[in-house]
Write a protein that holds these residues in place. Structure first.
Motif, short mmCIF file in Angstrom:
data_model
loop_
_atom_site.label_atom_id
_atom_site.label_comp_id
_atom_site.label_asym_id
_atom_site.label_seq_id
_atom_site.Cartn_x
_atom_site.Cartn_y
_atom_site.Cartn_z
N THR A 1 -3.60 -14.13 -11.39
CA THR A 1 -4.05 -13.25 -10.40
C THR A 1 -3.34 -11.94 -11.17
O THR A 1 -2.68 -11.86 -11.91
CB THR A 1 -3.55 -13.14 -9.03
N ASP A 2 -4.61 -10.65 -10.88
CA ASP A 2 -3.90 -9.32 -11.40
C ASP A 2 -3.17 -8.77 -10.14
O ASP A 2 -3.08 -7.44 -10.47
CB ASP A 2 -5.05 -8.68 -11.92
N ARG A 3 -3.04 -9.21 -9.34
CA ARG A 3 -2.34 -8.61 -7.90
C ARG A 3 -0.82 -9.07 -7.90
O ARG A 3 -0.58 -10.01 -8.14
CB ARG A 3 -3.02 -9.11 -6.66
N ASN A 4 -0.02 -8.09 -7.50
CA ASN A 4 1.26 -8.50 -7.38
C ASN A 4 1.91 -8.43 -5.96
O ASN A 4 1.53 -7.64 -5.01
CB ASN A 4 1.94 -7.00 -7.93
N LYS A 5 2.57 -9.54 -5.57
CA LYS A 5 2.85 -9.62 -4.26
C LYS A 5 4.07 -8.75 -3.82
O LYS A 5 3.96 -8.48 -2.56
CB LYS A 5 3.47 -11.12 -3.92
N ILE A 6 4.79 -7.94 -4.71
CA ILE A 6 5.80 -7.18 -4.35
C ILE A 6 5.02 -5.83 -3.75
O ILE A 6 5.36 -5.21 -2.96
CB ILE A 6 6.86 -6.44 -5.28
N LEU B 1 1.79 0.90 5.05
CA LEU B 1 0.44 1.23 5.39
C LEU B 1 -0.32 0.07 6.12
O LEU B 1 -1.41 0.09 6.07
CB LEU B 1 -0.39 1.78 4.13
N GLY B 2 0.41 -0.81 6.43
CA GLY B 2 0.19 -2.13 6.98
C GLY B 2 -0.91 -1.83 8.33
O GLY B 2 -1.75 -2.60 8.26
N THR B 3 -0.52 -1.05 9.19
CA THR B 3 -1.50 -0.95 10.35
C THR B 3 -2.79 -0.31 9.90
O THR B 3 -3.75 -0.76 10.79
CB THR B 3 -0.75 0.10 11.43
N LEU B 4 -2.95 0.36 8.70
CA LEU B 4 -4.47 0.74 8.44
C LEU B 4 -5.07 -0.59 7.57
O LEU B 4 -6.10 -0.56 7.09
CB LEU B 4 -4.21 1.90 7.41
N GLY B 5 -4.30 -1.63 7.18
CA GLY B 5 -4.87 -2.65 6.51
C GLY B 5 -5.16 -2.58 5.11
O GLY B 5 -5.80 -3.21 4.46
N ILE B 6 -4.34 -1.52 4.50
CA ILE B 6 -4.41 -1.23 3.11
C ILE B 6 -4.09 -2.43 2.23
O ILE B 6 -4.57 -2.50 1.30
CB ILE B 6 -3.70 -0.11 2.53
N HIS B 7 -3.10 -3.07 2.71
CA HIS B 7 -2.52 -4.35 1.90
C HIS B 7 -3.72 -5.23 1.85
O HIS B 7 -3.81 -6.08 0.93
CB HIS B 7 -1.33 -4.76 2.46
N ARG B 8 -4.54 -5.31 2.89
CA ARG B 8 -5.55 -6.40 2.92
C ARG B 8 -6.71 -6.00 1.97
O ARG B 8 -7.37 -6.74 0.99
CB ARG B 8 -6.19 -6.57 4.26
N PHE B 9 -6.98 -4.64 1.70
CA PHE B 9 -7.85 -4.16 0.90
C PHE B 9 -7.42 -4.53 -0.35
O PHE B 9 -8.20 -4.82 -1.31
CB PHE B 9 -8.12 -2.63 1.11
N PRO C 1 2.72 -5.50 14.24
CA PRO C 1 3.24 -6.77 13.88
C PRO C 1 2.56 -7.63 12.78
O PRO C 1 3.10 -8.46 12.18
CB PRO C 1 3.39 -7.47 15.13
N TRP C 2 1.25 -7.61 12.80
CA TRP C 2 0.42 -8.29 11.81
C TRP C 2 0.81 -7.96 10.38
O TRP C 2 0.99 -8.77 9.75
CB TRP C 2 -0.99 -8.01 12.33
N ALA C 3 0.81 -6.62 10.24
CA ALA C 3 1.32 -5.99 8.94
C ALA C 3 2.66 -6.57 8.52
O ALA C 3 2.81 -7.00 7.47
CB ALA C 3 1.21 -4.72 8.80
N PHE C 4 3.60 -6.33 9.55
CA PHE C 4 4.88 -6.93 9.29
C PHE C 4 5.12 -8.28 8.90
O PHE C 4 5.91 -8.96 8.00
CB PHE C 4 5.86 -6.52 10.42
N ILE C 5 4.09 -9.12 9.55
CA ILE C 5 4.36 -10.47 9.55
C ILE C 5 3.67 -11.07 7.82
O ILE C 5 4.24 -11.73 7.29
CB ILE C 5 3.76 -11.47 10.61
N ASP C 6 2.70 -10.32 7.74
CA ASP C 6 1.94 -9.96 6.41
C ASP C 6 3.18 -10.05 5.16
O ASP C 6 3.24 -10.58 4.19
CB ASP C 6 0.80 -9.51 6.34
N MET C 7 3.98 -8.84 5.38
CA MET C 7 4.89 -8.50 4.50
C MET C 7 5.95 -9.45 4.28
O MET C 7 6.09 -9.86 3.00
CB MET C 7 5.61 -7.16 4.71
N ILE C 8 6.46 -10.09 5.27
CA ILE C 8 7.16 -11.30 4.97
C ILE C 8 6.62 -12.36 4.62
O ILE C 8 7.25 -13.04 3.68
CB ILE C 8 7.78 -11.72 6.69
N ARG C 9 5.48 -12.66 5.02
CA ARG C 9 4.63 -14.04 4.09
C ARG C 9 4.54 -13.72 2.62
O ARG C 9 4.78 -14.77 1.83
CB ARG C 9 3.34 -14.06 4.59
N TYR C 10 4.22 -12.38 2.26
CA TYR C 10 4.09 -12.29 0.80
C TYR C 10 5.28 -12.19 -0.09
O TYR C 10 5.39 -12.78 -0.93
CB TYR C 10 3.58 -10.75 0.63
#
Length: 151
Positions: free
Chosen positions: A79-84, A93-101, A127-136
């Motif tokens: 993958t060309d994406r980085n988990k960090i 910027l998680g509440t805006l969903g930027i990490h999902r884009f 909380p959704w973005a915070f959980i995503d951050m921990i998962r990554y």
């Protein structure tokens, strides 16, 4: 006996094999004991009876015999994406969903962006973005690459 297919009549399926003994043997489609069709140059094993080749089988190492491709699991996902980077985007910027884009999850990114417009939506996306951050951060690199590989 072993030999090599010299020729095959495409209309009738009859063919000619050159045996290792220097003789030539005829075969019919009924003598071909394998799925598929014989091909010129194919190494075969057969039983000789007079000038006939019976029970003609292609040799496993013969060219022209299809071999199974390596299983997809043996290839390393890339993958060309980085988990960090994804985790940092989720944190700031998680509440805006930027990490999902960033990860190619456009649908859920749009949902997070639209939900952030309201206060109640902000209480859900934070909380959704915070959980995503921990998962990554805890996800193994191999799983991250497999899950977020570009398609």
């Amino acid at each position: 006996m072993r030999g090599q297919v010299l020729g095959v009549d495409q209309r009738t399926g009859e063919g000619l094999v050159a045996g290792d003994d220097g003789r030539r043997y005829r075969f019919t489609p009924e003598d071909w004991a394998q799925r598929g069709e014989p091909a010129i140059g194919l190494q075969v094993d057969f039983e000789a009876e007079g000038d006939r080749a019976l029970s003609v089988f292609p040799m496993p190492s013969a060219r022209g015999v299809a071999t199974a491709p390596p299983p997809p699991a043996s290839r390393e996902p890339v993958t060309d994406r980085n988990k960090i980077v994804a985790a940092v985007l989720a944190f700031f910027l998680g509440t805006l969903g930027i990490h999902r884009f960033y990860l190619g999850r456009t649908g859920s990114g749009i949902v997070m962006l639209v939900m952030t417009i309201t206060v109640v939506g902000m209480l859900v996306t934070a909380p959704w973005a915070f959980i995503d951050m921990i998962r990554y951060l805890v996800m193994p690199d191999r799983e991250f690459a497999a899950r977020y590989a570009r398609r």
